[in-house]
Design a protein around this motif. Structure first.
Motif, PDB file in Angstrom:
ATOM      1  N   LEU A   1       0.836  -1.204   0.000  1.00 34.53           N
ATOM      2  CA  LEU A   1       0.000   0.000   0.000  1.00 34.53           C
ATOM      3  C   LEU A   1       0.869   1.252   0.000  1.00 34.53           C
ATOM      4  N   PHE A   2       1.825   1.281   0.952  1.00 31.71           N
ATOM      5  CA  PHE A   2       2.624   2.487   1.068  1.00 31.71           C
ATOM      6  C   PHE A   2       3.562   2.671  -0.108  1.00 31.71           C
ATOM      7  N   ARG A   3       3.996   1.561  -0.640  1.00 32.19           N
ATOM      8  CA  ARG A   3       4.971   1.688  -1.723  1.00 32.19           C
ATOM      9  C   ARG A   3       4.328   1.974  -3.061  1.00 32.19           C
ATOM     10  N   SER A   4       3.004   1.971  -3.096  1.00 33.30           N
ATOM     11  CA  SER A   4       2.364   2.259  -4.376  1.00 33.30           C
ATOM     12  C   SER A   4       1.856   3.695  -4.440  1.00 33.30           C
ATOM     13  N   VAL A   5       2.159   4.485  -3.421  1.00 33.92           N
ATOM     14  CA  VAL A   5       1.638   5.852  -3.474  1.00 33.92           C
ATOM     15  C   VAL A   5       2.591   6.777  -4.227  1.00 33.92           C
ATOM     16  N   ASP A   6       2.036   7.853  -4.777  1.00 29.22           N
ATOM     17  CA  ASP A   6       2.850   8.849  -5.472  1.00 29.22           C
ATOM     18  C   ASP A   6       3.234   9.990  -4.545  1.00 29.22           C
ATOM     19  N   VAL A   7       2.310  10.307  -3.655  1.00 25.34           N
ATOM     20  CA  VAL A   7       2.600  11.356  -2.686  1.00 25.34           C
ATOM     21  C   VAL A   7       2.206  10.823  -1.309  1.00 25.34           C
TER      22      VAL A   7
ATOM     23  N   GLU B   1      11.313   1.939  12.372  1.00 26.29           N
ATOM     24  CA  GLU B   1      12.016   1.072  11.436  1.00 26.29           C
ATOM     25  C   GLU B   1      11.222   0.974  10.129  1.00 26.29           C
ATOM     26  N   GLU B   2       9.934   0.689  10.268  1.00 25.66           N
ATOM     27  CA  GLU B   2       9.078   0.533   9.092  1.00 25.66           C
ATOM     28  C   GLU B   2       8.950   1.864   8.352  1.00 25.66           C
ATOM     29  N   PHE B   3       8.816   2.922   9.108  1.00 30.12           N
ATOM     30  CA  PHE B   3       8.703   4.254   8.517  1.00 30.12           C
ATOM     31  C   PHE B   3       9.951   4.578   7.700  1.00 30.12           C
ATOM     32  N   PHE B   4      11.067   4.255   8.267  1.00 33.93           N
ATOM     33  CA  PHE B   4      12.350   4.508   7.606  1.00 33.93           C
ATOM     34  C   PHE B   4      12.422   3.784   6.260  1.00 33.93           C
ATOM     35  N   HIS B   5      12.010   2.532   6.242  1.00 33.81           N
ATOM     36  CA  HIS B   5      12.057   1.764   4.989  1.00 33.81           C
ATOM     37  C   HIS B   5      11.087   2.326   3.959  1.00 33.81           C
ATOM     38  N   THR B   6       9.877   2.627   4.426  1.00 32.32           N
ATOM     39  CA  THR B   6       8.875   3.196   3.516  1.00 32.32           C
ATOM     40  C   THR B   6       9.423   4.483   2.911  1.00 32.32           C
ATOM     41  N   PHE B   7       9.945   5.299   3.797  1.00 30.39           N
ATOM     42  CA  PHE B   7      10.489   6.594   3.402  1.00 30.39           C
ATOM     43  C   PHE B   7      11.566   6.432   2.328  1.00 30.39           C
ATOM     44  N   ASN B   8      12.519   5.557   2.609  1.00 30.83           N
ATOM     45  CA  ASN B   8      13.620   5.369   1.656  1.00 30.83           C
ATOM     46  C   ASN B   8      13.144   4.860   0.316  1.00 30.83           C
ATOM     47  N   THR B   9      12.258   3.883   0.362  1.00 35.02           N
ATOM     48  CA  THR B   9      11.776   3.325  -0.904  1.00 35.02           C
ATOM     49  C   THR B   9      11.135   4.414  -1.752  1.00 35.02           C
ATOM     50  N   LEU B  10      10.321   5.227  -1.122  1.00 32.40           N
ATOM     51  CA  LEU B  10       9.622   6.267  -1.877  1.00 32.40           C
ATOM     52  C   LEU B  10      10.589   7.325  -2.406  1.00 32.40           C
ATOM     53  N   VAL B  11      11.555   7.708  -1.578  1.00 34.05           N
ATOM     54  CA  VAL B  11      12.530   8.700  -2.037  1.00 34.05           C
ATOM     55  C   VAL B  11      13.316   8.155  -3.226  1.00 34.05           C
ATOM     56  N   GLU B  12      13.691   6.889  -3.138  1.00 28.56           N
ATOM     57  CA  GLU B  12      14.435   6.289  -4.260  1.00 28.56           C
ATOM     58  C   GLU B  12      13.631   6.306  -5.550  1.00 28.56           C
ATOM     59  N   GLN B  13      12.317   6.118  -5.390  1.00 32.80           N
ATOM     60  CA  GLN B  13      11.469   6.132  -6.585  1.00 32.80           C
ATOM     61  C   GLN B  13      11.071   7.542  -6.973  1.00 32.80           C
ATOM     62  N   ASN B  14      11.692   8.503  -6.320  1.00 34.26           N
ATOM     63  CA  ASN B  14      11.405   9.903  -6.616  1.00 34.26           C
ATOM     64  C   ASN B  14       9.941  10.285  -6.385  1.00 34.26           C
TER      65      ASN B  14
ATOM     66  N   ASP C   1      18.815   8.609  14.735  1.00 33.82           N
ATOM     67  CA  ASP C   1      19.623   9.603  14.010  1.00 33.82           C
ATOM     68  C   ASP C   1      19.488   9.494  12.496  1.00 33.82           C
ATOM     69  N   ARG C   2      19.423   8.236  12.018  1.00 34.00           N
ATOM     70  CA  ARG C   2      19.355   8.095  10.553  1.00 34.00           C
ATOM     71  C   ARG C   2      18.048   8.694  10.019  1.00 34.00           C
ATOM     72  N   ILE C   3      16.974   8.624  10.842  1.00 34.81           N
ATOM     73  CA  ILE C   3      15.714   9.221  10.400  1.00 34.81           C
ATOM     74  C   ILE C   3      15.807  10.741  10.461  1.00 34.81           C
ATOM     75  N   LYS C   4      16.422  11.224  11.529  1.00 33.79           N
ATOM     76  CA  LYS C   4      16.599  12.672  11.640  1.00 33.79           C
ATOM     77  C   LYS C   4      17.308  13.218  10.418  1.00 33.79           C
ATOM     78  N   SER C   5      18.405  12.551  10.053  1.00 32.38           N
ATOM     79  CA  SER C   5      19.174  13.135   8.957  1.00 32.38           C
ATOM     80  C   SER C   5      18.422  12.972   7.633  1.00 32.38           C
ATOM     81  N   ARG C   6      17.668  11.892   7.497  1.00 31.31           N
ATOM     82  CA  ARG C   6      16.835  11.713   6.311  1.00 31.31           C
ATOM     83  C   ARG C   6      15.801  12.834   6.195  1.00 31.31           C
ATOM     84  N   LEU C   7      15.198  13.155   7.314  1.00 31.19           N
ATOM     85  CA  LEU C   7      14.142  14.173   7.308  1.00 31.19           C
ATOM     86  C   LEU C   7      14.688  15.555   6.979  1.00 31.19           C
TER      87      LEU C   7
END
Ligand code: ADP
Ligand code: MG
Length: 462
Positions: free
Chosen positions: A214-220, A237-250, A269-275
């Motif tokens: 579901l999360f990986r199929s969204v555009d925004v 942890e899950e948020f981080f993965h979702t976040f990364n996948t979406l950013v990678e897919q632009n 920290d890794r989420i902080k710096s991602r955000l």
């Protein structure tokens, strides 16, 4: 069932909605009927009912749902003047009853498919209804850019600011815009709390794959109040993965929080710096002009819906001056005045406003002293503070002195005799004369004086 639980539900609502909304809107509600999961309240006027349904429907539904009771719809009923509402559960609806239907709840829970529903944005939260001022212009511009739905230029957009300053409004405005102009885009908005709730539910129902898909199929993707997941490790942890996948897919991501990523304790920290790696914009506390603009636009909105209800300009200015905490409180004050007016059928005067809002005003009050006011005014006009107590009648000194008297009367609870004492032992009639003089000059539209007073008020509030 819903009826028996109402007292309990009210208690919970008091905590979630806060004292002001609770006393104004929830306390006066009486349950009229509960049939087929349709909850109906008896309310004094249609205005009152519409307001409750529009603003508190979800809170009421959620609270019931937490108590194991499903409320599909919230409606209201306005009894005719002469009839009293029958207390019986099975009361028949009178033919002429005014029933207002609310839309379906935004997240319908279908067994097994609980996270496939679309989010229903609040249709009131659009760019049209968002008033732009200095404190929020950058956030507004960035949100607009995202709402164009073009190529992703910054990712994520991170909006942060204090409570009630318009973060959720802007996010919903983005969805409302995209859902009309870019219907092909799959936009998902949810609070960080809902993100966690759905994730936990997916774990429990062994549907983690579905959740990920579901999360990986969204555009925004928009996640509101992300500070909520602080300290919740597996959700992060899950948020981080979702976040990364979406950013990678632009894919565009929009996040809000009440503070900077770096200031959220308990966030990895890794989420902080991602955000932080996209565009971080803050929404500043409102200034007087913005508050005035928001109130005026609210008043217009009310007037198109409830012709006949009026609140005068001096009451509006009074609210903009006195309620500086956040926009939600400001709106709450205005709607309470409308509720009051529609209940008592009297026009709202300044005195009535002060009385009816005394609890809100007390909370927003900054305790200014006569000395502070005298000092600021003296500084502004470049005169000595001792001139405030002095007796010179030179216009360049006497006028600022009167301005200081006026501000003392307006901004402190001190009596005229008390103010008189601090202005070199002047009589209270002299103070009254000074206050009136300034009111007169402002009323006759002296632009310089009016501007000076606005500026001084602002300086004093800081
Ligand atoms: P936050 O999410 O930052 O806590 P909200 O977006 O929920 O705040 O805003 C609180 C209330 O104030 C909402 O009813 C919203 O419509 C209103 N509001 C906030 N800022 C503005 C603005 N600039 N113009 C119009 N309404 C606003
Ligand atoms: Mg919010």
């Amino acid at each position: 069932m819903a009826r028996e639980n109402w007292e309990q539900i009210k208690k919970t609502l008091k905590n979630t909605l806060g004292h002001n909304d609770y006393t104004t809107w929830i306390e006066p509600l009486k349950i009229y009927s509960f049939d087929n999961n349709i909850l109906s309240f008896e309310v004094p006027t249609a205005f009152f009912g519409t307001w409750v349904v529009r603003n508190f429907k979800e809170a009421i539904q959620n609270t019931y749902s937490k108590n194991g009771i499903k409320v599909e719809r919230v409606e209201f009923y306005v009894p005719r003047k002469e009839e009293k509402c029958s207390p019986s559960i099975n009361a028949q609806r009178p033919n002429n009853a005014h029933f207002e239907k609310s839309e379906q709840p935004s997240m319908t829970k279908n067994k097994g498919h609980s996270f496939t529903s679309r989010t229903t944005p609040n249709t009131r939260f659009t760019f049209d209804t968002f008033v732009v001022g200095k404190p929020n212009e950058l956030a507004h511009a960035a949100a607009r850019r995202v709402a164009e739905g073009g190529s992703v230029t910054f990712n994520p957009l991170f909006l942060y600011g204090g409570v009630g300053l318009g973060k959720t409004h802007l996010m919903h405005a983005i969805i409302n815009e995209l859902r009309t102009t870019k219907t092909e885009l799959n936009v998902l908005y949810l609070s960080a709390e809902q993100f966690m709730y759905r994730f936990v539910q997916a774990l429990r129902e062994k549907q983690v794959m579905g959740f990920k898909e579901l999360f990986r199929s969204v555009d925004v993707l928009m996640v509101d109040d992300v500070q909520f997941i602080a300290g919740k490790d597996s959700t992060q942890e899950e948020f981080f993965h979702t976040f990364n996948t979406l950013v990678e897919q632009n894919k565009q991501i929009v996040i809000s929080a009440d503070r900077l990523p770096g200031e959220i304790k308990g966030l990895e920290d890794r989420i902080k710096s991602r955000l932080q790696c996209g565009l971080v914009v803050d929404i500043h506390p409102t200034d007087y002009e913005l508050r005035l603009g928001i109130l005026q636009s609210k008043v217009e909105e009310f007037q198109t819906q409830y012709a006949g209800l009026t609140v005068s300009d001096d009451v509006i200015e009074f609210l903009a001056h006195r309620i500086t905490s956040n926009v939600r409180v400001l709106e709450g004050a205005l709607t309470r005045l409308y509720a009051f007016e529609s209940l008592v059928g009297r026009e709202i005067t300044l005195d009535l406003a002060q009385e009816c809002l005394s609890d809100i005003l007390r909370l927003s009050e900054k305790h200014l002293t006569i000395e502070e006011i005298q000092r600021k005014v003296a500084e502004h006009y470049n005169i000595r503070i001792s001139d405030m107590a002095g007796s010179t009648r030179l216009r360049t000194i006497a006028r600022p002195r009167q301005i200081a008297m006026y501000l003392c009367k307006q901004l402190t609870p001190k009596s005229l005799p008390e103010i008189g004492r601090r202005f070199g032992g002047r009589d209270h009639t002299t103070i009254m004369h000074g206050v009136r003089k300034i009111e007169e000059l402002m009323g006759s539209g002296d632009p310089q004086l009016t501007e000076d007073i606005h500026l001084l008020r602002r300086l004093l509030r800081e």
